[in-house]
Write an enzyme that holds these catalytic residues in place. Structure first.
Site, PDB file in Angstrom:
ATOM      1  N   PHE A 182      43.553  62.015  46.748  1.00  0.00           N
ATOM      2  CA  PHE A 182      44.590  63.050  46.674  1.00  0.00           C
ATOM      3  C   PHE A 182      45.910  62.578  47.262  1.00  0.00           C
ATOM      4  O   PHE A 182      46.984  63.080  46.900  1.00  0.00           O
ATOM      5  CB  PHE A 182      44.111  64.322  47.388  1.00  0.00           C
ATOM      6  CG  PHE A 182      44.248  64.322  48.887  1.00  0.00           C
ATOM      7  CD1 PHE A 182      45.346  64.879  49.512  1.00  0.00           C
ATOM      8  CD2 PHE A 182      43.258  63.775  49.691  1.00  0.00           C
ATOM      9  CE1 PHE A 182      45.466  64.893  50.893  1.00  0.00           C
ATOM     10  CE2 PHE A 182      43.356  63.783  51.063  1.00  0.00           C
ATOM     11  CZ  PHE A 182      44.460  64.343  51.671  1.00  0.00           C
ATOM     12  N   LYS A 183      45.880  61.612  48.149  1.00  0.00           N
ATOM     13  CA  LYS A 183      47.094  61.187  48.824  1.00  0.00           C
ATOM     14  C   LYS A 183      48.025  60.396  47.929  1.00  0.00           C
ATOM     15  O   LYS A 183      49.162  60.103  48.311  1.00  0.00           O
ATOM     16  CB  LYS A 183      46.721  60.396  50.078  1.00  0.00           C
ATOM     17  CG  LYS A 183      45.986  61.286  51.079  1.00  0.00           C
ATOM     18  CD  LYS A 183      45.460  60.542  52.278  1.00  0.00           C
ATOM     19  CE  LYS A 183      44.684  61.504  53.184  1.00  0.00           C
ATOM     20  NZ  LYS A 183      44.147  60.858  54.376  1.00  0.00           N
ATOM     21  N   ASP A 184      47.573  60.071  46.710  1.00  0.00           N
ATOM     22  CA  ASP A 184      48.458  59.390  45.764  1.00  0.00           C
ATOM     23  C   ASP A 184      49.705  60.222  45.475  1.00  0.00           C
ATOM     24  O   ASP A 184      50.791  59.671  45.290  1.00  0.00           O
ATOM     25  CB  ASP A 184      47.720  59.110  44.446  1.00  0.00           C
ATOM     26  CG  ASP A 184      46.821  57.888  44.530  1.00  0.00           C
ATOM     27  OD1 ASP A 184      47.170  56.938  45.251  1.00  0.00           O
ATOM     28  OD2 ASP A 184      45.761  57.886  43.882  1.00  0.00           O
ATOM     29  N   ALA A 212      52.112  60.059  48.638  1.00  0.00           N
ATOM     30  CA  ALA A 212      52.559  58.687  48.901  1.00  0.00           C
ATOM     31  C   ALA A 212      53.513  58.196  47.817  1.00  0.00           C
ATOM     32  O   ALA A 212      54.529  57.556  48.116  1.00  0.00           O
ATOM     33  CB  ALA A 212      51.351  57.765  48.998  1.00  0.00           C
ATOM     34  N   THR A 265      44.508  57.405  53.216  1.00  0.00           N
ATOM     35  CA  THR A 265      45.960  57.354  53.398  1.00  0.00           C
ATOM     36  C   THR A 265      46.476  55.927  53.245  1.00  0.00           C
ATOM     37  O   THR A 265      47.483  55.681  52.578  1.00  0.00           O
ATOM     38  CB  THR A 265      46.369  57.904  54.777  1.00  0.00           C
ATOM     39  OG1 THR A 265      46.052  59.288  54.840  1.00  0.00           O
ATOM     40  CG2 THR A 265      47.853  57.734  55.019  1.00  0.00           C
TER      41      THR A 265
END
Length: 435
Positions: free
Chosen positions: A106-108, A111, A140
């Protein structure tokens, strides 16, 4: 848009200052001075928009006063080159799959957006190189490293706890080279995060280097995560489902993801209730029971990206609700699960629904199983592809889950890392010598 510190002791900052600094000078976290609501017409036609179109409208509320609109639109559309599909798992329970980006986590979203926004500001001012410091308990690091890979004017340092991330996760940020340096810290995630925070407070480092963070403490990382909450709502509308009693269960570690969801709600998104789903690192759960926030040393679990003993973004949740324990408790429920409960939940869901979850998403799923009421529609966030935890998932479910090609490519690369004790003077000296 102006940004203030949750500690209320630092000067008001511009978006550019907040993004480049990461942490406010008084050690507080930046928050937007206003949370601008979206008009009712936006929600009335949300299902007619693409993911990128609706996200651009949300981004305008946060960043539109500071970024040229065509550039902002390009950032949003480039960031969201993949979907976040809402998948039916069982009756009235849906998985919001957030793992369809480049690093399958999900952190794509945050970021990739932050990399583009930071590059925009660097090019605009033609300043010195920016050094991005990021502590990771798993996903992350890979999302940030890949989001910033090859971006001119930026060098990324990824700090991760030795032996406490999966082999696949480690491969995703130690095999890249170029402007990415991986630092293996002999400690736990909280030690990595402490090194990053201490670096921001060190006068000598900040006079010599230009530092910022790509953890969810940075407004450019956590705010874009609001995008996919709107996308989930739009997908429910398209499917003709009940949108009046939506409960969202968020696997929670550092609490940036759920904070973005709470801000989406304040912008008008009609989410009825949130659940913060914890593993054994249950500091927030205990706060809901007692009204006392007591940080603890983190405990290693099979949901390792949530192994956080002192969630940074708790300060933002307090700020959103005016430090009111009763208001926080009214809007956010809590749940906590052991490794054994997570494993059993994965097995039951696979047996009953033929749906494979990773350990983190399973915490969100279990919370819905335990607390969803009749007439409510539940959404849990599936935050990473199960194959990122292949060894554990295979063992628990007695299967051989295929590894996506993107992950295979990472695993074939040569790992490059710097080993270090969790000593700030060692870390500081390393950064100064790199210049």
């Amino acid at each position: 848009m102006k940004y203030y510190s949750t500690n209320q002791q630092a000067p008001i900052a511009t978006l550019q200052e907040a993004v480049i600094r990461g942490l406010a000078p008084d050690r507080g976290l930046y928050m937007p001075k206003q949370i601008l609501p979206l008009p009712k017409t936006f929600f009335g036609h949300l299902e007619e928009m693409t993911f990128q179109e609706m996200s651009y409208q949300v981004a305008l509320r946060f960043f539109g006063e500071d970024v040229e609109h065509n550039a902002l639109k390009q950032m949003v559309f480039d960031t969201l080159s993949f979907d976040t599909p809402l998948v039916s798992v069982s009756e009235d329970v849906y998985s919001l799959e957030l793992y369809h980006g480049p690093t399958l986590a999900f952190k794509d979203v945050g970021a990739r957006f932050m990399a583009r926004l930071l590059q925009y500001f660097i090019q605009k001012e033609k300043g010195q190189e920016v050094n991005v410091l990021v502590a990771t308990s798993g996903d992350t690091g890979s999302a940030v490293a890949n989001g910033f890979l090859g971006v001119e004017g930026i060098h990324v340092y990824v700090l991760y706890p030795k032996g406490k991330v999966s082999e696949i996760q480690e491969s995703q940020f130690t095999t890249l080279g170029q402007n990415i340096t991986a630092i293996e810290v002999d400690g736990v995630f909280d030690d990595c995060q402490s090194l990053v925070k201490a670096a921001f407070m060190d006068d000598e480092l900040n006079k010599t280097l230009r530092l910022t963070s790509a953890n969810s403490i940075n407004v450019a990382r956590f705010l874009p995560q609001a995008f996919y909450y709107f996308n989930a709502y739009a997908q429910l509308k398209r499917q003709g489902k009940d949108i009046n009693h939506i409960v969202v269960s968020v696997p929670s570690g550092n609490f940036g993801n759920i904070t973005a969801g709470l801000i989406a709600k304040q912008m008008g998104l009609p989410i009825h209730h949130f659940i913060a789903a914890n593993n054994k690192n249950d500091i927030f759960f205990q706060y809901l029971q007692t009204g006392v926030y007591q940080p603890m040393p983190s405990i290693q679990t099979i949901a390792n990206a949530m192994d956080v003993g002192d969630p940074s973004n708790f300060a933002r949740i307090l700020d959103l609700f005016g430090n009111s324990y009763q208001d926080i408790k009214a809007h956010i429920g809590g749940a906590t699960y052991t490794d054994e409960q997570i494993a059993l939940g994965m097995q039951n869901c696979y047996r009953e629904n033929k749906y494979i979850m990773d350990p983190h998403g399973t915490c969100g799923y279990l919370a819905l199983q335990d607390f969803l009421k009749e007439g409510e529609t539940g959404i849990f966030l599936e935050t990473a592809h199960p194959a990122k935890f292949k060894e554990k998932v295979d063992e628990i479910l007695s299967i051989d889950i295929p590894i996506p090609v993107r992950l295979k490519n990472f695993m074939q690369g040569k790992k490059q890392r710097v080993s270090m004790e969790h000593d700030f003077n060692d870390f500081k000296g390393f950064l100064l010598r790199r210049q």
